[in-house]
Design a protein around this motif. Structure first.
Motif, PDB file in Angstrom:
ATOM      1  N   PHE A  29       0.836  -1.208   0.000  1.00 18.44           N
ATOM      2  CA  PHE A  29       0.000   0.000   0.000  1.00 18.44           C
ATOM      3  C   PHE A  29       0.867   1.253   0.000  1.00 18.44           C
ATOM      4  O   PHE A  29       0.729   2.118  -0.869  1.00 18.44           O
ATOM      5  N   VAL A  56       2.868  12.175   6.764  1.00 15.01           N
ATOM      6  CA  VAL A  56       3.058  11.859   8.183  1.00 15.01           C
ATOM      7  C   VAL A  56       3.638  10.447   8.301  1.00 15.01           C
ATOM      8  O   VAL A  56       3.049   9.481   7.809  1.00 15.01           O
ATOM      9  N   GLN A  96       3.137   7.908  18.495  1.00 13.87           N
ATOM     10  CA  GLN A  96       1.803   7.286  18.482  1.00 13.87           C
ATOM     11  C   GLN A  96       0.773   8.290  19.000  1.00 13.87           C
ATOM     12  O   GLN A  96       1.050   9.071  19.910  1.00 13.87           O
TER      13      GLN A  96
HETATM   14  N1  LIG Z   1      -1.985   6.060  14.627  1.00 13.20           N
HETATM   15  C1  LIG Z   1      -0.817   6.527  15.059  1.00 13.20           C
HETATM   16  O1  LIG Z   1      -0.514   6.462  16.250  1.00 13.20           O
HETATM   17  C2  LIG Z   1       0.140   7.163  14.068  1.00 13.20           C
HETATM   18  C3  LIG Z   1       1.335   7.690  14.531  1.00 13.20           C
HETATM   19  C4  LIG Z   1       2.179   8.346  13.632  1.00 13.20           C
HETATM   20  C5  LIG Z   1       1.824   8.420  12.286  1.00 13.20           C
HETATM   21  N2  LIG Z   1       0.654   7.875  11.846  1.00 13.20           N
HETATM   22  C6  LIG Z   1       0.298   7.996  10.414  1.00 13.20           C
HETATM   23  O2  LIG Z   1      -0.723   8.974  10.301  1.00 13.20           O
HETATM   24  C7  LIG Z   1      -1.402   8.778   9.047  1.00 13.20           C
HETATM   25  C8  LIG Z   1      -2.903   9.047   9.235  1.00 13.20           C
HETATM   26  O3  LIG Z   1      -3.451   8.149  10.167  1.00 13.20           O
HETATM   27  P1  LIG Z   1      -4.997   8.214  10.583  1.00 13.20           P
HETATM   28  O4  LIG Z   1      -5.128   7.393  11.825  1.00 13.20           O
HETATM   29  O5  LIG Z   1      -5.456   9.625  10.566  1.00 13.20           O
HETATM   30  O6  LIG Z   1      -5.684   7.444   9.351  1.00 13.20           O
HETATM   31  P2  LIG Z   1      -7.206   6.919   9.236  1.00 13.20           P
HETATM   32  O7  LIG Z   1      -8.116   7.657  10.172  1.00 13.20           O
HETATM   33  O8  LIG Z   1      -7.175   5.433   9.294  1.00 13.20           O
HETATM   34  O9  LIG Z   1      -7.605   7.374   7.763  1.00 13.20           O
HETATM   35  C9  LIG Z   1      -7.095   6.692   6.656  1.00 13.20           C
HETATM   36  C10 LIG Z   1      -7.440   7.479   5.416  1.00 13.20           C
HETATM   37  O10 LIG Z   1      -6.783   6.830   4.298  1.00 13.20           O
HETATM   38  C11 LIG Z   1      -7.702   6.840   3.223  1.00 13.20           C
HETATM   39  N3  LIG Z   1      -7.361   5.824   2.234  1.00 13.20           N
HETATM   40  C12 LIG Z   1      -7.377   4.474   2.397  1.00 13.20           C
HETATM   41  N4  LIG Z   1      -7.057   3.879   1.211  1.00 13.20           N
HETATM   42  C13 LIG Z   1      -6.851   4.884   0.314  1.00 13.20           C
HETATM   43  C14 LIG Z   1      -6.525   4.895  -1.063  1.00 13.20           C
HETATM   44  N5  LIG Z   1      -6.345   3.767  -1.764  1.00 13.20           N
HETATM   45  N6  LIG Z   1      -6.412   6.109  -1.687  1.00 13.20           N
HETATM   46  C15 LIG Z   1      -6.596   7.267  -0.988  1.00 13.20           C
HETATM   47  N7  LIG Z   1      -6.910   7.310   0.326  1.00 13.20           N
HETATM   48  C16 LIG Z   1      -7.039   6.117   0.960  1.00 13.20           C
HETATM   49  C17 LIG Z   1      -9.056   6.616   3.885  1.00 13.20           C
HETATM   50  O11 LIG Z   1     -10.090   7.011   2.981  1.00 13.20           O
HETATM   51  P3  LIG Z   1     -11.622   6.435   3.006  1.00 13.20           P
HETATM   52  O12 LIG Z   1     -12.221   6.960   4.281  1.00 13.20           O
HETATM   53  O13 LIG Z   1     -12.242   7.029   1.787  1.00 13.20           O
HETATM   54  O14 LIG Z   1     -11.493   4.935   2.959  1.00 13.20           O
HETATM   55  C18 LIG Z   1      -8.935   7.548   5.088  1.00 13.20           C
HETATM   56  O15 LIG Z   1      -9.245   8.878   4.725  1.00 13.20           O
HETATM   57  C19 LIG Z   1      -1.026   7.362   8.581  1.00 13.20           C
HETATM   58  O16 LIG Z   1      -0.158   7.461   7.463  1.00 13.20           O
HETATM   59  C20 LIG Z   1      -0.264   6.757   9.768  1.00 13.20           C
HETATM   60  O17 LIG Z   1       0.772   5.874   9.372  1.00 13.20           O
HETATM   61  C21 LIG Z   1      -0.197   7.275  12.711  1.00 13.20           C
END
Ligand SMILES: NC(=O)c1ccc[n+]([C@@H]2O[C@H](COP(=O)([O-])OP(=O)(O)OC[C@H]3O[C@@H](n4cnc5c(N)ncnc54)[C@H](OP(=O)(O)O)[C@@H]3O)[C@@H](O)[C@H]2O)c1
Length: 253
Positions: free
Chosen positions: A71, A94, A132
């Protein structure tokens, strides 16, 4: 200015879109929900027209090692190709603090691969490496669930509020490209098991927390401070108590 937010329906993305709109920018949320898919390429060329900045806060729908690597690699390659074609001047993404220090984690390997694609992609960029999210704590804790207990690593985490991540992303997207990485972490570093005790005390969860230095965090052992920020990092102001109080207020509304 027009700023495309890939993953604009997500936790960080929707917050970034709100902030940029409030600042008077044209923030365009882009994800499968709006007909833009970075894997198939659907809608990508169209949404890029006139964009000066692209923010990528998408996340993989499946987190098995091969799936998550495919991905982030494919998505980032397709995005950067579309950005080069459209003359986009800044790619903001990010990533995660310490991702390169924990190669046993498939998810973190995928984030390192994403960073490498960006660094080689020929579009000026800024990578925000965040720790995180506080919002992610319940999922981290439940990953260690064993019946009436949770078994968790003793390595440190420096949880940060997603709201502060979004604010930083919005700021970086409207600044000049750093062509490098910037770190952001929360104000407190605690062991993963200590975070669980804090969460359980606040939520009234009676499960036992077992501290196990060999318990894995998304496929990897933690040896100490890999997930904490280094020198020069930005440090958020929202600690657990403030975040939890805000969450409770949000739920009551
Ligand atoms: N969670 C943590 O603790 C943490 C820490 C540091 C960094 N991060 C990073 O922060 C980023 C954002 O995380 P989040 O938790 O805000 O994400 P999230 O709420 O899971 O949202 C994921 C987004 O990705 C979109 N998406 C999925 N497949 C896609 C595709 N094929 N093309 C375009 N968009 C697509 C989804 O769209 P739909 O709604 O339309 O499906 C949704 O808008 C990630 O890259 C993660 O690695 C996370």
């Amino acid at each position: 200015m027009k700023i495309v937010v890939i993953g604009g329906s997500g936790r960080v993305g929707s917050n970034v879109v709100r902030r940029l709109d409030a600042q008077g920018h044209e923030a365009v949320p882009a994800s499968p929900a709006t007909g833009v898919d970075t894997i198939s390429g659907e809608g990508l060329a169209e949404v890029m027209v006139g964009a000066e900045v692209v923010i990528d806060v998408s996340n993989a729908p499946a987190w098995e090692d091969d799936a998550v690597l495919a991905f982030f690699t494919t998505s980032t390659r397709n995005l950067l190709a579309a950005e080069r074609d459209a003359g986009v001047g800044h790619h903001v993404a990010v990533s995660i603090v310490g991702a390169d220090l924990l190669p046993d984690s498939g998810y973190l390997r995928a984030k390192v691969a994403q960073e490498a694609e960006i660094e080689a992609g020929g579009v000026p960029y800024t990578i925000l490496r965040a720790t995180q999210f506080l919002e992610f704590l319940p999922q981290i804790v439940d990953a260690g669930a064993e019946g009436d207990s949770v078994r968790l690593p003793t390595g440190l985490m420096q949880l940060v509020a997603a709201d502060e991540v979004a604010a930083t992303v919005a700021e970086l997207a409207t600044s000049a490209p750093a062509n490098g990485r910037i770190e952001l972490g929360g104000p407190e570093a605690l062991s993963v098991d200590a975070w669980a005790r804090r969460l359980f005390a606040a939520t009234g969860d009676s499960r036992e927390v077992i501290a196990d230095p060999h318990a894995r965090y998304f496929g990897t052992e933690l040896h100490g401070g890999e997930l904490t920020t280094g020198d020069g990092a930005r440090i958020g102001a929202i600690d657990f108590d403030r975040w939890f109080a805000g969450r409770a207020q949000g739920a009551a509304r």
